[in-house]
Design an enzyme around this catalytic site. Structure first.
Site: not given
Length: 214
Positions: A18, A58, A62, A116, A161
């Site tokens: 990320d 996202h 979300h 993701k 994460c």
């Protein structure tokens, strides 16, 4: 306990978590000094034949966004069907500037970019399992099919994460290490210490970039 292979071994991979603008200084969910990791991660990438990159991705509205719950504010916790959920500022919305990977991240030989958090009703910290802890991303199967046995994890944020991905990698049977100087943390209510403890209990190694296996 599985053994870590050297970065140059094709049984090893660098998992870059990320490195997106919304997690950089000035972003919607900024991690302090997140952008300072880019040069080091680029250098590390040169040592690995196999590189995998993840990207938070996202849909608008979300379920993990505080803005999706009237009267709620970021960093509150609520209960959702799959368990407790920290509410976040709106971030990494699909195809937004904030969701883009940092321009200076230079990993041209990365074989996979795994997106993701695409399910509007389930958050996803881990690169392996969504937050319902039942829905796989397919990463474990990808790694096994490509003969990858060792993972070195870097990126943002260390206590969310990165940590969740490292724990799930270890649970799936991969030798796993977190390169701590190639990560930065949010450290929300003691989350950093808790993350290290949880990773240690699962056998995740804590390494400095200068101490990687030769």
């Amino acid at each position: 306990m599985p053994r870590l292979h050297a970065p140059s071994d094709r049984r090893s991979a660098l998992l870059v978590i990320d490195m997106q603008y919304d997690f950089m200084p000035g972003g919607a969910l900024a991690v302090a000094d997140g952008d300072a990791l880019v040069p080091l991660i680029n250098q590390l990438g040169q040592r690995f034949a196999r590189v995998i990159v993840t990207q938070d991705w996202h849909p608008a509205g979300h379920v993990s966004f505080a803005a999706s719950h009237p009267g709620r504010v970021p960093f509150e916790s609520i209960s959702l069907p799959y368990g407790a959920q920290t509410l976040w500022p709106t971030h990494c919305v699909q195809d937004s500037q904030g969701a883009r990977l940092h321009h200076d991240l230079h990993l041209p030989h990365a074989q996979l970019v795994l997106r993701k958090g695409c399910n509007a009703q389930i958050d996803s910290y881990s690169a392996f399992l969504e937050a319902d802890r039942q829905t796989p991303t397919g990463l474990a199967g990808y790694l096994r099919e490509h003969g990858i046995e060792s993972l070195y994890v870097v990126g943002l944020a260390l206590d969310f994460c990165v940590a969740w991905s490292a724990q799930d990698a270890a649970r799936a049977g991969f030798a796993t290490a977190v390169i701590e100087d190639a990560c930065r943390a949010i450290d929300l209510n003691g989350s950093l210490q808790a993350a290290w403890q949880a990773m240690r209990e699962l056998g995740v190694e804590r390494l400095h970039s200068d101490a990687l296996p030769a």
